[in-house]
Design a protein around this motif. Structure first.
Motif, PDB file in Angstrom:
ATOM      1  N   ASP B 287     -14.847 -66.042  64.112  1.00  0.00           N
ATOM      2  CA  ASP B 287     -13.970 -65.144  63.683  1.00  0.00           C
ATOM      3  C   ASP B 287     -14.531 -63.958  64.467  1.00  0.00           C
ATOM      4  OD1 ASP B 287     -13.126 -67.112  61.486  1.00  0.00           O
ATOM      5  OD2 ASP B 287     -11.403 -65.640  61.461  1.00  0.00           O
ATOM      6  N   TYR B 289     -14.323 -60.636  63.663  1.00  0.00           N
ATOM      7  CA  TYR B 289     -14.679 -59.462  63.204  1.00  0.00           C
ATOM      8  C   TYR B 289     -15.912 -59.733  62.269  1.00  0.00           C
ATOM      9  CZ  TYR B 289     -11.789 -62.054  59.532  1.00  0.00           C
ATOM     10  OH  TYR B 289     -11.358 -62.902  58.913  1.00  0.00           O
ATOM     11  N   ASN B 290     -16.583 -58.564  62.074  1.00  0.00           N
ATOM     12  CA  ASN B 290     -17.863 -58.559  61.126  1.00  0.00           C
ATOM     13  C   ASN B 290     -17.337 -58.999  59.791  1.00  0.00           C
ATOM     14  OD1 ASN B 290     -18.788 -57.422  63.309  1.00  0.00           O
ATOM     15  ND2 ASN B 290     -20.171 -56.291  62.316  1.00  0.00           N
ATOM     16  N   SER B 291     -18.123 -59.886  59.043  1.00  0.00           N
ATOM     17  CA  SER B 291     -17.850 -60.358  57.657  1.00  0.00           C
ATOM     18  C   SER B 291     -19.062 -60.869  56.998  1.00  0.00           C
ATOM     19  CB  SER B 291     -16.624 -61.229  57.540  1.00  0.00           C
ATOM     20  OG  SER B 291     -16.333 -61.657  56.294  1.00  0.00           O
ATOM     21  N   SER B 297     -10.152 -66.607  58.982  1.00  0.00           N
ATOM     22  CA  SER B 297      -8.781 -66.359  59.271  1.00  0.00           C
ATOM     23  C   SER B 297      -8.134 -67.653  59.755  1.00  0.00           C
ATOM     24  CB  SER B 297      -8.425 -65.241  60.076  1.00  0.00           C
ATOM     25  OG  SER B 297      -8.762 -63.859  59.953  1.00  0.00           O
TER      26      SER B 297
END
Lengths: 92, 404
Positions: B287, B289-291, B297
């Motif tokens: 994905d 984005y940073n998480s 998602s």
């Protein structure tokens, strides 16, 4: 999927956007006078917090605006950025 | 290999002692392998592995278990091939059936650029003594009959690299085998023991603060915390070029044997194998984005499924059993960071990103040697943190085979 609030178009699905990473990473003021260590910081080193993060997004499939959001990297909750312009280049 | 009878306990569950020679932070595959090789290769047994959750419950439980060594550059080929050679004798060495199956790994090419990159990588691999072959589409079909090599699809298969010595292993067994042997040699495996801070004085780390109190470290504190490395390093005042991303995977319901090799595609973002039990194991790209949320998602899963279906029309009616995500620490050049940090006696082993499982034995081997001798193991030396200052990057985005 994230629901991202574009400042121009309003809330849209994540698939319309591209990610830009940490906001507020400023280009060195005096490139000719920047050391290798400082270049490494600018080019490669990034904050990677577990918690709130100011980050850049690009509305690639919409108005093509770059903007800053504040997002939580565990809950993925998104709010407006704190104390900074959403559209300022580099996130101020 | 004798039949596997599962004892109720494979290791003790001790309380931490006041201090150890070496504290390893993170009880995943790399941390456990490091503890094992510290004890076995270097006689350092006064070692604690501190783990915030339970052993091998992070990325070790979430990866797609693919093992190969067909990386492009000399530095990477050397460390991943060292790891693959260790895999080839590991079940015997650890006296545990790791279900290591060298069934061959295909990396498909879908564009002219993919073809050129793949052929170049095959040649580079051969020069480095790594087994590699280039297959034309009809040879791909012969090796893996259920792959669709029709030219009438959006991303036709134009060829593939094949590493016959590549394959898969049973991830849990790997962790348990290392844990059991390390424990037998005296290593304390301490679960439910999150590190909350570091004792640093005079520029040297002297211990860690944990959920179970302070633990002193006489020789070294060694990070092996994958996606959470940045968070830990920040507590020691060290900033790293790592970004943590979700990496998703899924399994299907159990099927009869249908796929007897590993198929990866960088271009369409899917990699597939069939586990011994029968489920199809499929991984996606990261994905964006940073998480740290250990979930991603849904559109990533959707794209991954559409890619899988184009490659394998036969999977059309297969049902997904579950999906999940691990948090991977991605470095700018898709290569790991191994060695010293600016804090004396604080060592780092991170940045394996989307491909750390295959490196488990090799990573543990060179990291233990680095810690034991206070200098980088020759295979680890090119992967020092300093490369981001010197510019001597080891760009493995092509061989990483997972879109970053």
């Amino acid at each position: 999927m994230l629901l991202i609030d574009c400042p121009w178009c309003g809330p849209r699905d994540e698939i319309e956007f591209r990610y830009g990473g940490q906001a507020g990473v400023a280009y060195p003021e005096d490139p000719a006078d920047t050391t290798d260590e400082e270049w490494a910081q600018y080019v490669f080193m990034r904050d990677n917090p577990k918690g709130w993060f100011h980050e850049r997004w690009f509305h690639a499939a919409g108005c093509r605006t770059w903007f800053t959001v504040r997002r939580h990297t565990v809950t993925h909750e998104i709010t407006a950025p704190e104390g900074r312009g959403r559209d300022a280049a580099g996130g101020a | 290999m004798r039949d596997q009878v599962h004892p109720e306990f494979l290791w003790r569950n001790p309380d931490p002692r006041p201090s150890y020679d070496v504290i390893i932070v993170g009880g995943g595959g790399h941390g456990l392998a490091t503890a094992y090789y510290l004890a076995k290769n270097h006689g350092i047994t006064d070692v604690a592995v501190v783990e915030k959750g339970w052993l091998a419950g992070g990325n070790m439980a979430r990866n797609t278990t693919i093992i190969r060594s067909n990386y492009l550059w000399d530095e990477s080929a050397a460390i991943y091939e060292h790891s693959l050679k260790l895999w080839e004798g590991l079940s015997e060495e650890l006296d545990y059936d790791l279900m290591f199956s060298q069934r061959g790994v295909l990396n498909l090419a879908h564009t002219l650029a993919d073809v050129r990159e793949g052929v170049r990588r095959v040649n580079a691999n051969r020069l480095n003594g790594v087994d590699a072959e280039w297959l034309e589409p009809d040879e791909v079909k012969k090796f893996c009959p259920i792959v669709n090599v029709s030219p009438d699809v959006r991303y036709p298969v134009l060829g593939a690299t094949l590493q016959r010595r590549g394959g898969i292993a049973k991830h849990d067994h790997v962790a348990w085998a290392y844990a059991r042997k390390a424990d037998e040699m005296g290593v304390d495996l301490i679960q439910g023991c999150e590190v909350t801070g570091f004792d640093i004085s005079g520029g040297r780390v002297r211990g860690v603060q944990t959920a179970k109190g302070r633990i002193g470290a006489r020789r070294a504190v060694a990070l092996a915390a994958a996606g959470h490395t940045s968070v830990l390093a920040a507590k020691a005042g060290v900033r790293l070029p790592l970004q943590s991303h979700p990496l998703q995977a899924l399994v299907s319901e159990l099927l009869e044997p249908v796929l007897d090799c590993v198929v990866m595609s960088n271009a369409v973002h899917v990699y597939v194998s069939q586990a011994h039990k029968g489920e199809l194991v499929m991984g996606a790209g990261i994905d964006a984005y940073n998480s740290y949320g250990q979930r991603g998602s849904f559109h990533v899963i959707e794209q991954q499924m559409s890619a899988a279906l184009e490659l394998f029309p036969v999977f059309e009616r297969v049902r997904v059993l579950r999906t999940w995500a691990g948090i991977v620490d991605v470095s700018p050049d898709a290569s790991p960071i191994i060695g010293h940090t600016p804090v004396e006696n604080l060592y780092i082993n991170a940045g394996w990103g989307t491909g750390g499982f295959k490196a488990t034995p090799g990573s543990g081997w060179v990291y233990a040697d680095t810690i034991a001798n206070g200098r980088p193991h020759p295979l680890a030396e090119p992967f020092a943190l300093e490369r981001f200052t010197t510019g001597a990057l080891i760009d493995e985005h092509g061989a990483a085979a997972v879109a970053h």
